[in-house]
Motif scaffolding. Structure first.
Motif, PDB file in Angstrom:
ATOM      1  N   SER A 106       0.842  -1.197   0.000  1.00 32.46           N
ATOM      2  CA  SER A 106       0.000   0.000   0.000  1.00 32.46           C
ATOM      3  C   SER A 106       0.873   1.242   0.000  1.00 32.46           C
ATOM      4  N   THR A 107       0.464   2.234  -0.806  1.00 38.53           N
ATOM      5  CA  THR A 107       1.134   3.531  -0.831  1.00 38.53           C
ATOM      6  C   THR A 107       0.114   4.651  -0.739  1.00 38.53           C
ATOM      7  N   ALA A 108      -1.000   4.413  -0.058  1.00 36.16           N
ATOM      8  CA  ALA A 108      -2.101   5.370  -0.015  1.00 36.16           C
ATOM      9  C   ALA A 108      -1.759   6.613   0.801  1.00 36.16           C
ATOM     10  N   ASN A 109      -0.931   6.465   1.847  1.00 36.52           N
ATOM     11  CA  ASN A 109      -0.622   7.599   2.715  1.00 36.52           C
ATOM     12  C   ASN A 109       0.549   8.411   2.174  1.00 36.52           C
ATOM     13  N   ASN A 110       0.622   9.669   2.604  1.00 31.70           N
ATOM     14  CA  ASN A 110       1.686  10.559   2.175  1.00 31.70           C
ATOM     15  C   ASN A 110       2.977  10.218   2.925  1.00 31.70           C
ATOM     16  N   LYS A 148       6.814   1.720  -5.117  1.00 34.22           N
ATOM     17  CA  LYS A 148       5.534   1.606  -5.822  1.00 34.22           C
ATOM     18  C   LYS A 148       4.886   0.277  -5.444  1.00 34.22           C
ATOM     19  N   LEU A 149       3.631   0.153  -5.723  1.00 35.48           N
ATOM     20  CA  LEU A 149       2.870  -1.043  -5.375  1.00 35.48           C
ATOM     21  C   LEU A 149       3.478  -2.276  -6.038  1.00 35.48           C
ATOM     22  N   THR A 190       4.437   7.517   3.351  1.00 33.28           N
ATOM     23  CA  THR A 190       4.338   6.265   4.098  1.00 33.28           C
ATOM     24  C   THR A 190       3.951   5.149   3.149  1.00 33.28           C
ATOM     25  N   ALA A 191       4.586   4.005   3.331  1.00 33.98           N
ATOM     26  CA  ALA A 191       4.221   2.810   2.576  1.00 33.98           C
ATOM     27  C   ALA A 191       4.011   1.675   3.560  1.00 33.98           C
ATOM     28  N   THR A 242       4.549  -0.409   8.664  1.00 35.29           N
ATOM     29  CA  THR A 242       4.426   0.917   8.064  1.00 35.29           C
ATOM     30  C   THR A 242       5.827   1.511   7.994  1.00 35.29           C
TER      31      THR A 242
END
Length: 138
Positions: free
Chosen positions: A69-73, A109-110, A75-76, A100
């Motif tokens: 997941s890379t949805a947060n700024n 990237k995903l 943060t992966a 996290t």
């Protein structure tokens, strides 16, 4: 009930071939569960030999996993797989843990296979930074 005295001290007054730092060193007997039977304690303190400055070496915790997941700024979320023995049957089971990770530049990237490096606590859950991308996703 037998009592074992594990805190006996052995004093060395002159040790040939070991060097000046070991002369007069105190060796303490450690527990049978702690590894070696003798460990140095206070090298050079008995004979007044000055010790060289101590360099502290910290072990860096490295993990490798897949970005899920890379949805947060900045943060992966990285999924790390490892093989751990089953508590009862001792068969090795594949376990997965999600970490996290701080990703400052957004390199991950995903689906990328990345290396994580341990760091100081950056937030409530972030204890790792993304060090490098090992293999990019297809």
């Amino acid at each position: 009930r037998q009592q074992h005295n594990l805190s006996k001290q052995i004093f060395f007054t002159d040790v040939s071939g070991v060097g000046e730092a070991m002369q007069g060193a105190v060796m303490q007997r450690s527990s049978a569960f702690a590894g070696s039977s003798l460990r140095p304690s206070g090298l050079g303190r008995q004979c007044g030999v000055s010790r060289a400055p101590v360099v502290s070496v910290q072990a860096v915790q490295d993990l490798k996993g897949t970005v899920v997941s890379t949805a947060n700024n900045k943060t992966a979320v990285v999924s790390v797989d490892r093989l751990a023995p089953h508590s009862k049957y001792f068969k090795r089971i594949r376990t997965t843990k999600r970490y996290t990770v701080h990703d400052e530049e957004g390199k991950g990237k995903l689906g990328d296979y990345v290396r994580l490096e341990g760091c100081r606590p950056l937030s409530k859950t972030k204890r790792f930074t993304l060090a490098e991308v090992i293999r990019e996703a297809n």
